[in-house]
Every structure is written in structure tokens, then in C-alpha cells.
Scaffold this active site. Structure first.
Site, mmCIF file in Angstrom:
data_model
loop_
_atom_site.group_PDB
_atom_site.id
_atom_site.type_symbol
_atom_site.label_atom_id
_atom_site.label_comp_id
_atom_site.label_asym_id
_atom_site.label_seq_id
_atom_site.Cartn_x
_atom_site.Cartn_y
_atom_site.Cartn_z
ATOM 1 C CD GLU A 46 -1.838 2.489 -3.355
ATOM 2 O OE1 GLU A 46 -2.088 2.195 -2.188
ATOM 3 O OE2 GLU A 46 -2.520 2.069 -4.315
ATOM 4 C CB THR A 47 1.705 8.193 -7.759
ATOM 5 O OG1 THR A 47 0.429 8.753 -8.089
ATOM 6 C CG2 THR A 47 2.706 8.580 -8.839
#
Length: 321
Positions: A46-47
């Protein structure tokens, strides 16, 4: 345009363990497509993109992306982003600080308590958002499930625990695995995966066993989400939050507060530790808290270019560790 970013390892007290997370600051001028492109460039599970809050009383608004899509909620991005924001806002850089970071997420408002201590890695804890559905459902036939992860049906299940499905902000399949040796043999079998999981709308498959590597752990887990662009996840806070309902369902927890330490990421060489706290009242699971540490390991600058004739509007990250 340039944007600052940080890389944190979440659910660990040591660099290069846990689940790595990219956090991009001051991302208000990015489009959804640009955020997705940047998340694909980082290629982490995830970002997080930090934006100005839209309502009073919140620290920031955050948007969470896997390499392939946006998520309404995820645990390690919530924890990592909150710890980073608390550290950046700390008034006493060399001493003790406590902070409440209120995040606006697609799933709703989440408040994270952050504890910062001198010569120690920051710790955070938050109440998991209420799920739209907490029902535990059966999923597929054991033969299909086992084939999708390169096992045989007899290796699924222990005690009274059976394969189950939980639908919430994300949909997880929970597969009890008989022991650690079997857990180490698991691998995704694409030719069977779609029929067992994708066709049922499953986002991630969470495997768990009571046999653990660490003496203080209650469960050893692995989580696979190839349909989200995540072959295997080192630590999954959102799945751990849903796992609370599985534990309550099969272990029949009495009223009171129950803590369980979850180990994950060990097979990947990125050991993680998730603290799961469950509150049961009148026989019902009333609250779930997720806790863990996070450590900053790198920072840098994203260069966002003006669209060119080549059609390449985005640059790439440059940074230092």
C-alpha cells in the site's frame, strides 16, 4: 511539482522487518489516476496519500492505494501514516510525546493514539472501523480451497475452526491450517485460485494456525492477495481486525477484554507483530483494536512532471535511506 515522501516499516520495531509503507505528503493536487500510478511505481502493498482534512477536528485526510486499486481502509497504512504525522508534529523531538491523530478515510473517521518515547520506536493503536457485515460465512469446498494453495483438504482446519468468509470494507477468506510445517508449504496456484476465491469476491486469503515461532504469539498467519497486486503481505491490520470475529466465533470468548499477539511475515523474511485487542460484552464482539510499532527507514522527493508529448506526466521517486 515536487512532493515529499517517507518509507516506514510497520508492525515492527526494527528496520527492514514488518510491512513497508510509502506515505506521500501534501498530495492535494494529485488526481486519482496519478495516485494510482505512483502507488504502482512504489510497488509496495500500500501507498498512502496525505491530504488536507475536509472536516474540523481531523488531522488529515488519507487515501490508500495498492498497486492495482484504492482501498477504503487498511490497517498498516492507517497505523504508519498516523505515527509519521505524529512524529513530524512532535513538539519535543528528544523526549516523550503522546498524540491523537484523527484520520479521514473512505471507511470513516479513525482516531489513532500514538506513543513516542525517547530511544524507543513509536507505537500506535486504533479502534478498527465497524464492518458493514460481521457474519461468518462458509466458502467453497475444501477440495477447491486446498488446491488453490497447494495443500490437501486434510491439512485445512484444526479443533473446531473451519474455512470462513468475512465481508466488510474488504472481503477476506480465513483458512485454518493444521500446523507450521503445512503453513510453510503454502503457495498460490493460479489455475485454481479464481474458482476458489476470485469468483467469490475475495480480496485476500488469510491463513492461520495456533502453532507459532515466537513464544508470546497466539497465532501465526500468512496473507495472500494476488487480485490486489499483493502476492503476499508481511502484515495485514485490516484482516487482523476481521480475524477478531473469527476468533470470537470459534473460540467463544467470554465477556471481557482479550489480547492476542499475531505473528506474520516470517516466511517472507519480514517478521511482523500485530497486537489485537477484543472487547466482548453480553456475548457479542463490541470492539476491536489494532496496535503495533512503526519505524522510518527512508525519505525522498517525488518529481511530478508536466505532461509531455511522450505522454509521460509523472516522474519517479528519488530519495535516501
Amino acid at each position: 511539482m515536487t512532493l515529499a515522501y517517507h518509507i516506514l516499516d510497520v508492525f515492527t520495531e526494527r528496520p527492514f522487518g514488518g510491512n513497508p509503507l510509502a506515505v506521500v505528503l501534501d498530495a492535494d493536487h494529485l488526481t486519482t489516476a496519478e495516485m494510482q500510478t505512483i502507488a504502482r511505481e512504489f510497488n509496495l502493498s500500500e501507498t498512502v496519500f496525505v491530504l488536507k482534512p475536509t472536516s474540523a477536528g481531523h488531522t488529515a485526510r488519507v487515501r490508500i492505494f495498492t498497486p492495482s486499486r484504492e482501498l477504503p481502509f487498511a490497517g498498516h497504512p492507517t497505523l504508519g501514516a498516523a505515527i509519521l504525522l505524529a512524529e513530524l508534529r512532535a513538539t519535543n523531538g528528544n523526549g516523550d510525546n503522546d498524540a491523537i491523530i484523527a484520520l479521514e478515510e473512505e471507511a470513516g473517521s479513525i482516531r489513532v493514539g500514538v506513543r513516542m518515547r525517547a530511544n524507543s520506536v513509536s507505537f500506535g493503536e486504533f479502534d478498527a472501523p465497524k464492518m458493514s457485515s460481521a457474519a461468518v460465512e462458509a466458502i467453497s469446498e475444501p477440495e477447491e480451497l486446498a488446491a488453490a494453495i497447494a495443500l490437501i483438504p486434510v491439512e485445512l482446519g484444526f479443533e473446531n475452526h473451519k474455512p470462513s468468509l468475512m465481508r466488510g470494507h474488504s472481503t477476506f477468506a480465513f483458512l485454518p491450517i493444521s500446523n507450521l510445517d503445512v503453513m510453510s508449504q503454502v503457495k498460490v496456484m493460479p489455475q485454481h485460485w479464481a474458482r476458489a476465491f476470485t469468483d467469490h469476491g475475495v480480496d485476500g486469503v488469510y491463513l492461520y494456525t495456533r502453532q507459532c515461532v515466537r513464544a508470546h504469539s497466539a497465532f501465526h498467519v500468512r496473507m495472500f492477495a494476488p487480485d490486489l497486486g499483493v502476492p503476499e503481505d508481511p502484515a495485514t491490520g485490516s484482516a487482523a481486525a476481521s480475524f477478531a470475529s473469527i476468533i470470537h466465533q470459534f473460540d467463544v470468548l467470554p465477556d471481557g477484554t482479550h489480547k492476542r499477539a499475531i505473528e506474520q511475515g516470517i516466511e517472507m523474511g519480514r517478521p511482523s507483530a500485530i497486537q489485537l485487542t477484543m472487547t466482548v460484552a453480553r456475548g457479542k464482539l463490541e470492539g476491536v483494536r489494532i496496535g503495533g510499532h512503526a519505524v522510518r527507514v527512508a525519505e525522498g522527493t517525488l518529481r511530478i512532471y508536466v505532461p509531455s508529448a511522450a505522454g509521460l506526466p509523472l516522474g519517479g521517486p528519488s530519495g535516501r535511506s
